[in-house]
Structures are given as C-alpha cells and as structure tokens.
Design a protein around this motif. Structure first.
Motif, PDB file in Angstrom:
ATOM      1  N   LEU A 138      -6.423   9.669  11.959  1.00  0.00           N
ATOM      2  CA  LEU A 138      -5.478   8.555  11.851  1.00  0.00           C
ATOM      3  C   LEU A 138      -5.347   8.077  10.408  1.00  0.00           C
ATOM      4  O   LEU A 138      -4.332   7.473  10.044  1.00  0.00           O
ATOM      5  CB  LEU A 138      -5.933   7.392  12.731  1.00  0.00           C
ATOM      6  CG  LEU A 138      -5.967   7.653  14.244  1.00  0.00           C
ATOM      7  CD1 LEU A 138      -6.549   6.446  14.973  1.00  0.00           C
ATOM      8  CD2 LEU A 138      -4.571   7.970  14.766  1.00  0.00           C
ATOM      9  N   MET A 139      -6.369   8.318   9.599  1.00  0.00           N
ATOM     10  CA  MET A 139      -6.346   7.878   8.204  1.00  0.00           C
ATOM     11  C   MET A 139      -5.508   8.792   7.318  1.00  0.00           C
ATOM     12  O   MET A 139      -5.156   8.430   6.192  1.00  0.00           O
ATOM     13  CB  MET A 139      -7.783   7.789   7.662  1.00  0.00           C
ATOM     14  CG  MET A 139      -8.607   6.691   8.314  1.00  0.00           C
ATOM     15  SD  MET A 139     -10.391   6.820   7.974  1.00  0.00           S
ATOM     16  CE  MET A 139     -10.436   6.522   6.207  1.00  0.00           C
ATOM     17  N   LYS A 140      -5.175   9.978   7.824  1.00  0.00           N
ATOM     18  CA  LYS A 140      -4.421  10.937   7.017  1.00  0.00           C
ATOM     19  C   LYS A 140      -2.932  10.610   7.018  1.00  0.00           C
ATOM     20  O   LYS A 140      -2.361  10.238   8.031  1.00  0.00           O
ATOM     21  CB  LYS A 140      -4.642  12.355   7.550  1.00  0.00           C
ATOM     22  CG  LYS A 140      -6.060  12.874   7.357  1.00  0.00           C
ATOM     23  CD  LYS A 140      -6.214  14.279   7.918  1.00  0.00           C
ATOM     24  CE  LYS A 140      -7.642  14.794   7.709  1.00  0.00           C
ATOM     25  NZ  LYS A 140      -7.825  16.150   8.291  1.00  0.00           N
ATOM     26  N   ARG A 141      -2.326  10.764   5.861  1.00  0.00           N
ATOM     27  CA  ARG A 141      -0.879  10.608   5.745  1.00  0.00           C
ATOM     28  C   ARG A 141      -0.197  11.929   6.103  1.00  0.00           C
ATOM     29  O   ARG A 141      -0.852  12.923   6.414  1.00  0.00           O
ATOM     30  CB  ARG A 141      -0.523  10.185   4.316  1.00  0.00           C
ATOM     31  CG  ARG A 141      -1.149   8.860   3.922  1.00  0.00           C
ATOM     32  CD  ARG A 141      -0.442   7.705   4.588  1.00  0.00           C
ATOM     33  NE  ARG A 141      -1.138   6.446   4.419  1.00  0.00           N
ATOM     34  CZ  ARG A 141      -0.530   5.281   4.261  1.00  0.00           C
ATOM     35  NH1 ARG A 141       0.784   5.217   4.251  1.00  0.00           N
ATOM     36  NH2 ARG A 141      -1.236   4.173   4.135  1.00  0.00           N
ATOM     37  N   ASP A 142       1.116  11.927   6.018  1.00  0.00           N
ATOM     38  CA  ASP A 142       1.864  13.121   6.403  1.00  0.00           C
ATOM     39  C   ASP A 142       1.482  14.342   5.584  1.00  0.00           C
ATOM     40  O   ASP A 142       1.617  15.480   6.056  1.00  0.00           O
ATOM     41  CB  ASP A 142       3.372  12.860   6.270  1.00  0.00           C
ATOM     42  CG  ASP A 142       3.882  11.894   7.332  1.00  0.00           C
ATOM     43  OD1 ASP A 142       3.185  11.718   8.353  1.00  0.00           O
ATOM     44  OD2 ASP A 142       4.974  11.320   7.137  1.00  0.00           O
ATOM     45  N   ASP A 143       1.020  14.122   4.350  1.00  0.00           N
ATOM     46  CA  ASP A 143       0.632  15.254   3.507  1.00  0.00           C
ATOM     47  C   ASP A 143      -0.798  15.713   3.767  1.00  0.00           C
ATOM     48  O   ASP A 143      -1.306  16.603   3.076  1.00  0.00           O
ATOM     49  CB  ASP A 143       0.816  14.911   2.025  1.00  0.00           C
ATOM     50  CG  ASP A 143      -0.033  13.721   1.584  1.00  0.00           C
ATOM     51  OD1 ASP A 143      -0.829  13.216   2.391  1.00  0.00           O
ATOM     52  OD2 ASP A 143       0.106  13.295   0.413  1.00  0.00           O
ATOM     53  N   GLY A 144      -1.463  15.098   4.751  1.00  0.00           N
ATOM     54  CA  GLY A 144      -2.825  15.499   5.097  1.00  0.00           C
ATOM     55  C   GLY A 144      -3.901  14.824   4.285  1.00  0.00           C
ATOM     56  O   GLY A 144      -5.090  15.079   4.492  1.00  0.00           O
TER      57      GLY A 144
ATOM     58  N   THR B 176       0.827  -1.215   0.000  1.00  0.00           N
ATOM     59  CA  THR B 176       0.000   0.000   0.000  1.00  0.00           C
ATOM     60  C   THR B 176       0.858   1.260   0.000  1.00  0.00           C
ATOM     61  O   THR B 176       0.630   2.183  -0.789  1.00  0.00           O
ATOM     62  CB  THR B 176      -0.934   0.009   1.216  1.00  0.00           C
ATOM     63  OG1 THR B 176      -1.856  -1.089   1.120  1.00  0.00           O
ATOM     64  CG2 THR B 176      -1.728   1.306   1.278  1.00  0.00           C
ATOM     65  N   ASP B 177       1.849   1.327   0.889  1.00  0.00           N
ATOM     66  CA  ASP B 177       2.697   2.514   0.963  1.00  0.00           C
ATOM     67  C   ASP B 177       3.441   2.747  -0.351  1.00  0.00           C
ATOM     68  O   ASP B 177       3.617   3.885  -0.779  1.00  0.00           O
ATOM     69  CB  ASP B 177       3.700   2.376   2.112  1.00  0.00           C
ATOM     70  CG  ASP B 177       3.025   2.410   3.475  1.00  0.00           C
ATOM     71  OD1 ASP B 177       1.933   2.992   3.569  1.00  0.00           O
ATOM     72  OD2 ASP B 177       3.578   1.843   4.432  1.00  0.00           O
TER      73      ASP B 177
END
Length: 573
Positions: free
Chosen positions: A152-158, A119-120
C-alpha cells in the motif's frame, strides 16, 4: 644552482614516488571494496560510530508547535546517544501549501520532510527520494512494523517515498474519543440535566436552550457553535455530511460498504441538509460570525476561553485546547463528545476501523547525501524498534509506568497526572515523538496496548472526579461507550489515495476547496429565504467540476486496497 640533467633526474624520481603512492592507495581501496562486497564506501562509513553528532533539519507541516532540537528532550537525547543523530524540528507557521510550494520552486528542502497535503506535489516534483533500497538494506524494524502495508505504501512506479505514522496491529477500542465527535461543554450538560443528543436537531436544540438562557459566559458573549475552516483544515466543517449520514472519515467521498461504489457528496442532499441547518443556526444567532476568518490558533484559543457551547472536530486536531482545559482543574470547563447523526436509526461511524493511511508521512528529500540518507533511515529504524516504541508511548519503566508480575503495564495516579501535563510531555519528548514518526497502533506482541489510554488498567484510573460524574450520569464506563464499534473497511481511509499533480482529479480537489471556501460562508450567513437560490448556484458550479474523474481515481484505489487485503488474508491462511 642545479644543472638541468640533475634537476630532470630529481623530477623523475618525485614522479615515480607519486605514482607508487597512487598505486598503493588504489590497492588498499580495492581490498576494502572486495572485503565489503563492493558496497558503496560512503554508505559503509555512514554506519560506523565515528563519535560525531549529526544534526539534520526536519520540517513538520502537520501543525504548529515549538521549534526544537530533539536532543533537548529526554527521549531525543536517548536516541542521539544511540544513533549519533538529532533533528532540528521546524513547525508550520501560516499556509503549509504555500510553504511547500516555495520549497518545490526553489528545489531546496530540509533533509527530512512531512509535507502534509502537498506530499503528492513534492513526489511529482522529484523532491523525495525512493526509499526501497534504504529500507531493505538498513531498516529491518521498519520493514517488520509496516510488513502488512508495504504494498500500500508503493506508488504507481513501485517506489516508496513516504513512511507514514500508524501501522495498525489489531483494533483496540479507545476509552476516550480520539476521532471526530460533536462536543458540548460539560457545564452546559450539567445545567440542562445531562441531555444526550442523538440527532443533529437534538444537538442544536441543546445549544439553543443554553445560549438563550446564558447570553454571556464569564462576562463575554456566548458562542453557540464555532467551526474550524482555516487553510487545509476546512474539512473539519465540510466532512460533517459524511459523518451525519453514517460514514467514517473517508474524506470527500462516501464508499458503499457492500458494492464499494465511490461517490462524492459535495453535491448530494446530505450536504444540502447540513448547510441548511447551519443557515438556520446562524439565523438564530448561534453560529460564530468569525468562523471563516479565524485562524487555527485563534480557534483553539476561543475553545479554551470557555465561551463556546459546542463544535465538531477531531480530538487529535483540537487536543491542545482540550488538554489546556483539563489542566485548569475545573472539570465543568471540559467538553464531552457525542456520536450525532441526521436521524435515529443511522449507525454512527465516528470510531476509525483498522486501516492504513499511506500518506502523509515523512520522507528523505532529494539533495541529501548518500551517507546522510543512511544515517537518517537508521535513526528512523531505531524509532521503529518495539522497545523504542514503548519508550515513545509509555516512557520509562518505574518513572512513567509500572509493570505487573504478569507483564501488564499500568500507571499510578501520580504518573497519569504527570504524563498528561503539557510541560512534562514537552520536556520528556512525548509531544514530539508519539506521532508523526514511524509508529504502530493496536497491540504490542506482549498484549499491552500501544497507547496507554487504550490500556484498561490505565483508562479506568485516568478518570477524575469530574469524569466520573458524567460517566455515572450517562450510565457508561468509558466515554466511547456511546459510540458504535466501526464496521470493517479494508480500503480505509480512502482519502490517502495518491492524486497525481496536474490531473483532472487533482484539479477537482483544488477547485472544490476554492468553491467551498467561497460559497459556504455566503450560504450559511444568508437570509433563510435565500438558501434555495444560493444552494442551486453552488450546485451549478459544482456540476462543472471534474468530480467523475476524481471518483474514478478513488474507485480504483479502493478496489486495489480490497484486493491487496484479500490476498494478504489468503496468504495468512
């Protein structure tokens, strides 16, 4: 023949008509844009019921299964009629990482994708679109279901790229084990007068006693202990030191309950102790010699064959084999799980606490048109409606479950038998929809359990004559009564921490996987006198891995999750 002057006049007149038509069209388009609040006209058309059925491709990398169009199931047909959408589901065959790697290299994806461990990598490659705007504009049910977990579902880019399966709404202790456990064949337990293993030594003493006395089962050689090591499922062998030491499935790390300190355990005494035990088990002739060469299907078939005395695994991962054994009507072929630890006094943590895994999950891929993005997200939002969730988990009232006057759901004995039948589950759609799609856990708003087996009215009736024999023998009312209640862990599970591709942390994951797959067989199959030397060699290579960088990434994630949980609790007050 027309004169030049007359021909020129006709041409001018035609040009005038064309210009007039174009202006008229522009005027109408402008009017529509104004009335719709300047929304994208493509998205508007995607929301209209034009009567056309839209079929999209969905690749599910979570496990093997029969490729099927969702409309071929009862549930899928209902959803198609309500949304005009269905999916061609393709399941993984072979190495999921290789399959996803091919997609990344080519840039060609199905419209909907569950990339599991990759996924990542897909996110980093730009393979998934950001879902934020689609969720806010078209998915009120998803927003409500996942409300406590959106941050919690957001990645570092929001951005949110993935919709995982499993938004917890309260803890309900299951009647039957769904997570990890140390399984032993029931016929073995009966023959040995129902022993209850509590420690790892207890567990293998039972296996050895039975295997020595019964070198064959139904004419085939008895296998004392087998293990799942195929592909990304290697964790079914490598996670045990964590569990045996009294920690839940946080992946490759142990998180201290008090200090929140994160430590890998692949280089710790717990792992050495586990491998040394397997080395001894192998020397006694009890370890499956094909454990490191069999694939997932072969592993399941071996358990189904009845030759295996014991194994460790997660119920959700070995369920296909256990369900098959349940249906053969010989309940002594079934298995029973125990919460084994290194030594008495350690509190087991096999039952998962309330938690949220933000990955893996399903995402809409790049290259999907805007109109189709809207159609797909609306379909997923339909799945997230509570009434749809009840269809997916309970089925149809009057057919697969009943309702008491007080609103409590239950199933008759006939319905329990039917809904546990693999063929029926496939045809109805339970097999395809009850997990992987947007899904809640815990309790519905009316107090009924999301999953029927967790409803007391259902759990007590699910037990057949064979179940009751073993429940009575061990003095329990449910099979999870032997397992401890989980401790609260706001960060759980730590393993779903996003790991950026190409970083030292990601490099550690890959290098550790390679190291374990290379060294574990060598250590386990070695002469016991060589164990210390081989362990030191493994440890030397492990110490060269960037595990401290990996620990730091997980540490930051754990602290972030705890902070979000604390803020949510304060807001609730």
């Amino acid at each position: 023949m027309l004169g030049k002057k007359k021909l020129w006049f006709i041409s001018l007149f035609v040009l005038f008509l064309l210009l007039l038509t174009a202006c008229s069209n522009d005027s109408e388009t402008g009017s529509n844009d104004s009335e719709s609040g300047n929304n994208d006209s493509n998205e508007e058309s995607a929301g209209e019921d034009d009567g056309e059925i839209y079929t999209f491709d969905f690749f599910d990398g979570s496990g093997p299964g029969e490729d099927i169009n969702t409309s071929e199931t009862t549930l899928g047909k209902m959803f198609e009629e309500e949304t005009n959408v269905n999916f061609d589901i393709e399941h993984i065959v072979g190495d999921v990482n290789q399959k996803i790697g091919t997609m990344i290299a080519s840039g060609e994806y199905p419209e909907l994708l569950n990339a599991e461990q990759s996924t990542d990598a897909v996110i980093d490659a730009g393979g998934f679109i950001a879902l934020n705007d689609l969720l806010e504009e078209h998915a009120p049910n998803i927003m409500e279901m996942y409300g406590p977990y959106l941050e919690l579902m957001k990645r570092d880019d929001g951005n949110i790229y993935i919709i995982p399966s499993g938004a917890s709404h309260g803890f309900v202790k299951p009647a039957n084990l769904e997570q990890g456990g140390w399984w032993i064949k029931r016929d073995v337990l009966r023959e040995l007068d129902y022993p209850q293993p509590k420690t790892l030594d207890d567990y293998f003493d039972i296996i050895e006693e039975y295997t020595v006395a019964n070198p064959q089962i139904d004419g085939a050689n008895t296998i004392g202990f087998t293990a799942l090591t195929h592909d990304w499922r290697f964790f079914a062998l490598s996670n045990q030191p964590n569990h045996l030491a009294g920690y839940p499935n946080d992946g490759g790390v142990m998180v201290d309950l008090e200090t929140l300190d994160v430590n890998v355990y692949g280089n710790k005494p717990e792992t050495e102790r586990w491998l040394k035990k397997l080395n001894e088990v192998n020397a006694a002739g009890l370890f499956d010699q094909e454990a490191f060469t069999q694939n997932y299907d072969e592993y399941l078939a071996k358990i189904t064959s009845g030759r295996v005395v014991g194994f460790f695994d997660y119920r959700w991962q070995v369920g296909q084999a256990l369900d098959t054994l349940y249906q053969d009507e010989n309940f002594y072929n079934d298995y029973m799980a125990f919460p084994v630890v290194f030594e008495e006094g350690i509190k087991d943590q096999y039952l998962d606490p309330v938690g949220f895994a933000a990955s893996p999950g399903m995402g809409i891929t790049a290259g999907t048109s805007e109109e189709d993005q809207v159609r797909i997200i609306k379909y997923l939002d339909h799945i997230a409606k509570e009434e749809t969730q009840k269809l997916i988990t309970w089925g149809i009232e009057g057919e697969t479950y009943e309702v008491e006057d007080d609103g409590r759901y239950y199933r008759t004995e006939e319905q329990i038998v039917e809904t546990r039948n693999t063929e029926f589950r496939d045809e109805f759609g339970f097999s395809y929809f009850e997990w992987g799609w947007p899904r809640m856990n815990g309790l519905y708003a009316d107090g009924n359990a999301v999953e029927p087996p967790k409803q007391p009215e259902v759990a007590t009736m699910m037990y057949d004559e064979g179940d009751k024999e073993f429940l009575e023998a061990y003095g329990i009312e449910t099979f999870t009564e032997l397992f401890s209640e989980p401790d609260e862990r706001p960060w759980f599970p730590a393993w779903d921490t996003p790991i950026e591709t190409g970083t030292p942390a990601q490099l550690y994951e890959q290098q550790l996987d390679d190291l374990m797959k290379r060294k574990y067989p060598e250590i386990i199959f070695a002469d016991p006198g060589e164990f210390d030397t081989l362990w030191e060699a493994y440890l030397g290579e492990f110490e060269g891995l960037p595990y401290e960088e990996y620990e730091q990434v997980i540490q930051e994630s754990v602290e972030r999750k705890v902070e979000i949980a604390e803020k949510s609790a304060e807001a609730a007050e």
